[in-house]
Design an enzyme around this catalytic site. Structure first.
Site, short mmCIF file in Angstrom:
data_model
loop_
_atom_site.label_atom_id
_atom_site.label_comp_id
_atom_site.label_asym_id
_atom_site.label_seq_id
_atom_site.Cartn_x
_atom_site.Cartn_y
_atom_site.Cartn_z
N CYS A 76 31.22 67.10 52.06
CA CYS A 76 30.84 67.78 53.29
C CYS A 76 29.52 67.19 53.81
O CYS A 76 28.50 67.28 53.13
CB CYS A 76 30.66 69.28 53.02
N VAL B 102 30.52 76.11 53.81
CA VAL B 102 29.31 75.57 53.19
C VAL B 102 28.62 74.66 54.20
O VAL B 102 29.25 74.19 55.15
CB VAL B 102 29.67 74.77 51.91
N SER C 295 24.04 74.89 58.05
CA SER C 295 23.08 73.80 57.84
C SER C 295 21.93 73.84 58.85
O SER C 295 20.80 73.49 58.53
CB SER C 295 23.78 72.44 57.90
#
Length: 222
Positions: free
Chosen positions: A10, A50, A64
């Protein structure tokens, strides 16, 4: 110990790993297979994606973008946002460029189609998406070359979050052999500089079941 929930390929997780390593923050990696939709993980992040950072205090920071802003505010000694207002604008602009535009036009069309799609149980890679991804990456690599021809780093004289955002996406694509470095020597030189930093070493040791990276992936000399 602070924990970072992530997936090895990722790019958004990779960006956070690089930034935290650059800031010399210790953390434990926890691989979260988001396609399994674990109820316990949805309690941590209702979006089910995530990266997610959980601090030693229990503070949970998902996404993020939010993590990057938090890390800059909480650990400002090693700043990756630029020194002036103008520099910070450029860092934010380029970080958004890679996390939004590059991700939409390149990463989703290549990395998602070739790897994540099968994890989510979807159909085979879409041939049209792959063609668009390979065509779009040429334009983006040319843009990176233009930036690095006139600057030390992507956003200016200082290494910044923009470099790590770009490197995170390119390293994920490099893992599956989808970056033609030989046709982009200027970009290759910039990537070699950032790839050789200590903060990058953990990424170069990543391994993913069913995917074999090219030999140059972990080679600091390409």
């Amino acid at each position: 110990m602070r924990i970072l929930y992530h997936l090895p390929l990722c790019p958004f997780s990779r960006k956070i790993r690089l930034i935290m390593a650059e800031k010399r923050l210790s953390f434990e990696l926890m691989t979260e297979t988001v396609w399994k939709r674990r109820p316990e993980f949805f309690e941590i992040n209702p979006a089910g994606m995530v990266p997610v950072l959980v601090e030693e205090t229990g503070l949970t920071i998902p996404d993020s973008y939010a993590i990057c802003e938090y890390l800059e505010e909480a650990y400002p000694d090693t700043s990756l946002m630029g020194r002036t207002l103008a520099e910070r604008v450029e860092v934010r602009r380029l970080t958004a460029w890679f996390d939004d535009k590059f991700n939409r036009e390149v990463t989703n069309n290549l990395l998602y189609e070739k790897t994540f799609k099968r994890f989510f149980g979807n159909n085979n890679p879409n041939a049209q998406a792959l063609r668009e991804g390979y065509e779009n990456i040429k334009t983006h690599l040319n843009y990176i070359a233009e930036l690095t021809e006139n600057r030390v780093w992507l956003a200016g004289s200082n290494l910044s979050m923009a470099d790590f955002a770009a490197a995170a996406h390119l390293s994920s694509l490099d893992f599956i052999g989808d970056v033609n470095w030989d046709k982009n020597p200027i970009v290759k030189d910039w990537y070699a500089r950032i790839k050789s930093r200590p903060s990058f070493r953990a990424l170069l040791n990543d391994r993913v079941s069913g995917v074999v990276p090219p030999k140059h992936y972990a080679d600091l000399d390409f």
